[in-house]
Design a protein around this motif. Structure first.
Motif, PDB file in Angstrom:
ATOM      1  N   THR A   1      62.173  38.119  42.112  1.00 14.46           N
ATOM      2  CA  THR A   1      61.081  39.009  41.725  1.00 14.46           C
ATOM      3  C   THR A   1      60.696  39.928  42.875  1.00 14.46           C
ATOM      4  OG1 THR A   1      60.257  37.492  40.041  1.00 14.46           O
ATOM      5  CG2 THR A   1      58.676  39.089  40.919  1.00 14.46           C
TER       6      THR A   1
ATOM      7  N   LEU B   1      60.277  43.826  42.551  1.00 12.75           N
ATOM      8  CA  LEU B   1      59.009  44.491  42.839  1.00 12.75           C
ATOM      9  C   LEU B   1      59.196  45.635  43.823  1.00 12.75           C
ATOM     10  CD1 LEU B   1      56.625  41.404  43.163  1.00 12.75           C
ATOM     11  CD2 LEU B   1      56.896  42.930  41.193  1.00 12.75           C
TER      12      LEU B   1
ATOM     13  N   ALA C   1      53.687  45.523  37.378  1.00 16.53           N
ATOM     14  CA  ALA C   1      52.588  44.619  37.014  1.00 16.53           C
ATOM     15  C   ALA C   1      53.074  43.528  36.067  1.00 16.53           C
ATOM     16  CB  ALA C   1      51.439  45.407  36.390  1.00 16.53           C
ATOM     17  N   THR C   2      53.868  43.901  35.080  1.00 20.57           N
ATOM     18  CA  THR C   2      54.394  42.932  34.111  1.00 20.57           C
ATOM     19  C   THR C   2      55.310  41.922  34.796  1.00 20.57           C
ATOM     20  OG1 THR C   2      54.238  44.567  32.347  1.00 20.57           O
ATOM     21  CG2 THR C   2      55.709  42.705  31.972  1.00 20.57           C
ATOM     22  N   THR C   3      56.138  42.400  35.702  1.00 20.72           N
ATOM     23  CA  THR C   3      57.064  41.530  36.425  1.00 20.72           C
ATOM     24  C   THR C   3      56.294  40.542  37.295  1.00 20.72           C
ATOM     25  OG1 THR C   3      58.738  43.267  36.399  1.00 20.72           O
ATOM     26  CG2 THR C   3      59.016  41.509  38.024  1.00 20.72           C
ATOM     27  N   ALA C   4      55.286  41.020  37.999  1.00 21.98           N
ATOM     28  CA  ALA C   4      54.463  40.139  38.833  1.00 21.98           C
ATOM     29  C   ALA C   4      53.714  39.130  37.971  1.00 21.98           C
ATOM     30  CB  ALA C   4      53.484  40.959  39.667  1.00 21.98           C
ATOM     31  N   HIS C   5      53.236  39.561  36.822  1.00 18.61           N
ATOM     32  CA  HIS C   5      52.503  38.670  35.911  1.00 18.61           C
ATOM     33  C   HIS C   5      53.384  37.508  35.450  1.00 18.61           C
ATOM     34  CE1 HIS C   5      49.663  37.490  32.776  1.00 18.61           C
ATOM     35  NE2 HIS C   5      50.708  37.387  31.990  1.00 18.61           N
ATOM     36  N   ARG C   6      54.601  37.822  35.090  1.00 15.23           N
ATOM     37  CA  ARG C   6      55.531  36.783  34.610  1.00 15.23           C
ATOM     38  C   ARG C   6      55.799  35.746  35.710  1.00 15.23           C
ATOM     39  NH1 ARG C   6      58.654  39.755  31.758  1.00 15.23           N
ATOM     40  NH2 ARG C   6      59.553  40.774  33.556  1.00 15.23           N
TER      41      ARG C   6
ATOM     42  N   LYS D   1      49.304  37.569  41.473  1.00 14.87           N
ATOM     43  CA  LYS D   1      48.180  38.145  40.726  1.00 14.87           C
ATOM     44  C   LYS D   1      47.595  39.331  41.487  1.00 14.87           C
ATOM     45  CE  LYS D   1      46.661  37.121  37.322  1.00 14.87           C
ATOM     46  NZ  LYS D   1      47.028  37.676  35.995  1.00 14.87           N
TER      47      LYS D   1
ATOM     48  N   GLU E   1      49.939  42.130  40.816  1.00 16.01           N
ATOM     49  CA  GLU E   1      49.747  42.599  39.444  1.00 16.01           C
ATOM     50  C   GLU E   1      48.498  43.464  39.332  1.00 16.01           C
ATOM     51  OE1 GLU E   1      48.702  40.895  34.980  1.00 16.01           O
ATOM     52  OE2 GLU E   1      49.083  39.463  36.591  1.00 16.01           O
ATOM     53  N   ASN E   2      47.391  42.965  39.873  1.00 16.10           N
ATOM     54  CA  ASN E   2      46.136  43.703  39.777  1.00 16.10           C
ATOM     55  C   ASN E   2      46.194  45.021  40.531  1.00 16.10           C
ATOM     56  OD1 ASN E   2      45.006  41.716  38.168  1.00 16.10           O
ATOM     57  ND2 ASN E   2      44.158  40.604  39.901  1.00 16.10           N
TER      58      ASN E   2
ATOM     59  N   ARG F   1      48.015  47.673  38.594  1.00 15.93           N
ATOM     60  CA  ARG F   1      47.245  48.187  37.464  1.00 15.93           C
ATOM     61  C   ARG F   1      46.076  49.061  37.929  1.00 15.93           C
ATOM     62  NH1 ARG F   1      49.362  45.523  33.135  1.00 15.93           N
ATOM     63  NH2 ARG F   1      49.982  43.359  33.400  1.00 15.93           N
TER      64      ARG F   1
END
Length: 114
Positions: A34, A38, A51-56, A74, A77-78, A81
């Motif tokens: 990841t 990223l 963001a989606t990749t980090a969330h997963r 997180k 991800e944040n 976004r």
């Protein structure tokens, strides 16, 4: 705190030591992969996919008690976004390998080498 030992023990009690070790190994490999994704997504400024990749990956880390990695992912991800993604993400993404290695060392200390 790097690890949530109560989650780790719950997974071990539910699935057994071998399955726990398998899950932890896969999570560590996933986070390492990841990180590469990223970095590439940041370079292409694809913050939504970043963001989606980090969330997963954050979900994978949380499910096996890797509390610090979950928090780091997180944060990434944040930031992806948020309005300051271009400024905030470089330090967060570049810091992920150190947090991954700290988590790996903590897991090795708790469970022995994975």
């Amino acid at each position: 705190m790097l690890l949530n030992t109560s989650v780790i023990e719950e997974v071990r009690e539910t699935l057994g030591d071998d399955m726990l070790r398998s899950f932890l190994g896969r999570m560590l490999a996933e986070v390492a992969d990841t990180h590469q994704s990223l970095a590439a997504l940041f370079q292409s400024q694809d913050y939504a996919t970043l963001a989606t990749t980090a969330h997963r990956a954050a979900g994978s880390a949380a499910s096996v008690g890797a509390k610090d990695l979950h928090a780091a992912l997180k944060d990434i991800e944040n930031a992806a976004r948020g309005p300051g993604a271009a400024a905030d993400l470089p330090a967060l993404v570049s810091g992920l390998p150190d947090r991954l290695e700290a988590t790996r060392a903590a897991l090795d200390g708790l469970l022995g080498p994975l």
